[in-house]
Write a protein that holds these residues in place. Structure first.
Motif, PDB file in Angstrom:
ATOM      1  N   LEU A 121      54.111  83.028 -36.696  1.00  0.00           N
ATOM      2  CA  LEU A 121      53.362  83.996 -37.491  1.00  0.00           C
ATOM      3  C   LEU A 121      54.273  85.141 -37.899  1.00  0.00           C
ATOM      4  CD1 LEU A 121      50.636  83.705 -34.919  1.00  0.00           C
ATOM      5  CD2 LEU A 121      49.892  83.748 -37.294  1.00  0.00           C
ATOM      6  N   ARG A 122      54.125  85.588 -39.143  1.00  0.00           N
ATOM      7  CA  ARG A 122      54.827  86.773 -39.618  1.00  0.00           C
ATOM      8  C   ARG A 122      53.876  87.567 -40.503  1.00  0.00           C
ATOM      9  NH1 ARG A 122      59.010  84.387 -44.282  1.00  0.00           N
ATOM     10  NH2 ARG A 122      57.411  84.031 -45.898  1.00  0.00           N
ATOM     11  N   ARG A 123      54.118  88.862 -40.604  1.00  0.00           N
ATOM     12  CA  ARG A 123      53.303  89.697 -41.476  1.00  0.00           C
ATOM     13  C   ARG A 123      53.580  89.354 -42.936  1.00  0.00           C
ATOM     14  NH1 ARG A 123      51.021  94.156 -38.870  1.00  0.00           N
ATOM     15  NH2 ARG A 123      51.841  94.523 -36.767  1.00  0.00           N
ATOM     16  N   HIS A 140      44.513  87.826 -44.551  1.00  0.00           N
ATOM     17  CA  HIS A 140      44.894  88.936 -45.425  1.00  0.00           C
ATOM     18  C   HIS A 140      46.242  89.528 -45.024  1.00  0.00           C
ATOM     19  CE1 HIS A 140      40.990  89.150 -47.440  1.00  0.00           C
ATOM     20  NE2 HIS A 140      40.414  89.073 -46.256  1.00  0.00           N
ATOM     21  N   HIS A 141      46.557  89.464 -43.733  1.00  0.00           N
ATOM     22  CA  HIS A 141      47.699  90.206 -43.210  1.00  0.00           C
ATOM     23  C   HIS A 141      48.827  89.340 -42.669  1.00  0.00           C
ATOM     24  CE1 HIS A 141      45.429  93.992 -43.498  1.00  0.00           C
ATOM     25  NE2 HIS A 141      44.400  93.329 -43.019  1.00  0.00           N
ATOM     26  N   TRP A 142      48.560  88.053 -42.445  1.00  0.00           N
ATOM     27  CA  TRP A 142      49.544  87.218 -41.771  1.00  0.00           C
ATOM     28  C   TRP A 142      49.765  85.905 -42.512  1.00  0.00           C
ATOM     29  CZ3 TRP A 142      52.188  88.982 -37.565  1.00  0.00           C
ATOM     30  CH2 TRP A 142      51.686  90.142 -36.957  1.00  0.00           C
ATOM     31  N   GLN A 143      50.996  85.382 -42.382  1.00  0.00           N
ATOM     32  CA  GLN A 143      51.340  84.039 -42.813  1.00  0.00           C
ATOM     33  C   GLN A 143      51.727  83.224 -41.591  1.00  0.00           C
ATOM     34  OE1 GLN A 143      54.538  84.899 -45.656  1.00  0.00           O
ATOM     35  NE2 GLN A 143      53.172  84.266 -47.314  1.00  0.00           N
ATOM     36  N   HIS A 144      51.643  81.894 -41.720  1.00  0.00           N
ATOM     37  CA  HIS A 144      52.023  81.030 -40.615  1.00  0.00           C
ATOM     38  C   HIS A 144      52.793  79.821 -41.131  1.00  0.00           C
ATOM     39  CE1 HIS A 144      47.839  80.064 -41.847  1.00  0.00           C
ATOM     40  NE2 HIS A 144      48.223  78.800 -41.729  1.00  0.00           N
ATOM     41  N   GLN A 145      53.519  79.181 -40.220  1.00  0.00           N
ATOM     42  CA  GLN A 145      54.300  77.995 -40.567  1.00  0.00           C
ATOM     43  C   GLN A 145      54.438  77.093 -39.346  1.00  0.00           C
ATOM     44  OE1 GLN A 145      58.495  78.455 -41.413  1.00  0.00           O
ATOM     45  NE2 GLN A 145      58.957  79.328 -39.405  1.00  0.00           N
ATOM     46  N   VAL A 146      54.768  75.834 -39.631  1.00  0.00           N
ATOM     47  CA  VAL A 146      55.267  74.899 -38.619  1.00  0.00           C
ATOM     48  C   VAL A 146      56.635  74.469 -39.130  1.00  0.00           C
ATOM     49  CG1 VAL A 146      54.937  72.694 -37.443  1.00  0.00           C
ATOM     50  CG2 VAL A 146      52.955  74.148 -37.950  1.00  0.00           C
ATOM     51  N   ALA A 147      57.680  75.012 -38.539  1.00  0.00           N
ATOM     52  CA  ALA A 147      59.035  74.825 -39.056  1.00  0.00           C
ATOM     53  C   ALA A 147      59.614  73.476 -38.626  1.00  0.00           C
ATOM     54  CB  ALA A 147      59.939  75.946 -38.563  1.00  0.00           C
ATOM     55  N   LYS A 148      60.597  73.007 -39.384  1.00  0.00           N
ATOM     56  CA  LYS A 148      61.347  71.828 -38.971  1.00  0.00           C
ATOM     57  C   LYS A 148      62.065  72.127 -37.655  1.00  0.00           C
ATOM     58  CE  LYS A 148      62.350  70.393 -43.757  1.00  0.00           C
ATOM     59  NZ  LYS A 148      61.437  69.241 -43.801  1.00  0.00           N
ATOM     60  N   THR A 149      62.322  71.090 -36.888  1.00  0.00           N
ATOM     61  CA  THR A 149      63.043  71.259 -35.632  1.00  0.00           C
ATOM     62  C   THR A 149      63.940  70.054 -35.386  1.00  0.00           C
ATOM     63  OG1 THR A 149      62.831  71.538 -33.234  1.00  0.00           O
ATOM     64  CG2 THR A 149      61.101  70.272 -34.339  1.00  0.00           C
ATOM     65  N   ARG A 150      65.086  70.302 -34.785  1.00  0.00           N
ATOM     66  CA  ARG A 150      65.988  69.210 -34.406  1.00  0.00           C
ATOM     67  C   ARG A 150      65.682  68.697 -33.009  1.00  0.00           C
ATOM     68  NH1 ARG A 150      71.827  71.470 -36.693  1.00  0.00           N
ATOM     69  NH2 ARG A 150      71.256  71.443 -38.905  1.00  0.00           N
ATOM     70  N   SER A 151      64.811  69.393 -32.300  1.00  0.00           N
ATOM     71  CA  SER A 151      64.437  68.950 -30.963  1.00  0.00           C
ATOM     72  C   SER A 151      63.575  67.689 -31.068  1.00  0.00           C
ATOM     73  CB  SER A 151      63.653  70.042 -30.238  1.00  0.00           C
ATOM     74  OG  SER A 151      64.422  71.217 -30.115  1.00  0.00           O
ATOM     75  N   PRO A 152      63.758  66.749 -30.154  1.00  0.00           N
ATOM     76  CA  PRO A 152      62.917  65.546 -30.183  1.00  0.00           C
ATOM     77  C   PRO A 152      61.444  65.919 -30.013  1.00  0.00           C
ATOM     78  CG  PRO A 152      64.782  65.277 -28.682  1.00  0.00           C
ATOM     79  CD  PRO A 152      64.745  66.728 -29.061  1.00  0.00           C
TER      80      PRO A 152
END
Length: 200
Positions: free
Chosen positions: A144-146, A172-184
């Protein structure tokens, strides 16, 4: 960066709840197996910076007949509820205390499948939408980030059988993501239930 584990999350200008063990493990395993095997997954193309690119995951949209949903420039017409998805919807509705008429299924096949930064703030979701996110399969980190910021301020692990609920002013105030990862990581299904409101 803070890491939250359960219950209400102390995030300013937001209402988030994480229920890390919302489902019994056997139920979560059963739902994961059935949805993985029988969902008609698609990988739509989106228009980004003048190019057509496939979304980095597989998706399926189910809902009531009137619950068409537009995001990322795509309009999704709902598939009819399956008996299992109708059952899951009823349990999620009971947990969050409001009706829900659509669900977006996302399949993250491995760590290279992802969801970019966004807010669930489309007009058809209303002013203060409720998003109930059920997670099955491999654990992935939810950031999460503003809005307007670049720094990840909070992260939490979305584990097998967990339910994350976002409501109130969160979008209204926050964005979210599921980022790529190199971890299995094992394949993961994410079911995000919402209430689509008819156009005026």
């Amino acid at each position: 960066m803070e890491l939250f584990n359960d219950a209400s999350l102390p995030l300013p200008n937001a209402e988030l709840e994480l229920h890390a063990q919302w489902l019994a493990p056997a139920t979560a395993d059963q739902w994961l197996a059935e949805l993985s095997a029988h969902t008609p997954w698609q990988q739509p193309q989106v228009h980004i910076y003048g190019r057509q690119l496939p979304v980095p995951r597989l998706v399926a949209w189910y809902g009531d007949a009137e619950a068409s949903y537009r995001y990322s420039g795509l309009t999704h017409q709902p598939l009819s509820w399956t008996p299992l998805l109708a059952q899951i919807r009823a349990q999620v509705e009971q947990a969050v205390g409001q009706p829900l008429n659509g669900v977006l299924l996302n399949c993250y096949r491995d760590g290279q499948d992802s969801m970019g930064w966004h807010s669930d703030d489309e007009a058809e979701l209303g002013a203060n939408p409720l998003i109930a996110s059920l997670n099955l399969g491999g654990t992935r980190r939810f950031d999460l980030r503003r809005k307007g910021g670049n720094r990840i301020e909070h992260s939490l692990p979305l584990q097998h059988g967990s339910l994350l609920v976002m409501r109130g002013p969160t979008q209204h105030h926050w964005q979210h993501q599921v980022a790529k990862t190199r971890s299995p990581c094992a394949p993961r299904l994410n079911l995000t239930f919402r209430l689509i409101k008819p156009s005026p």
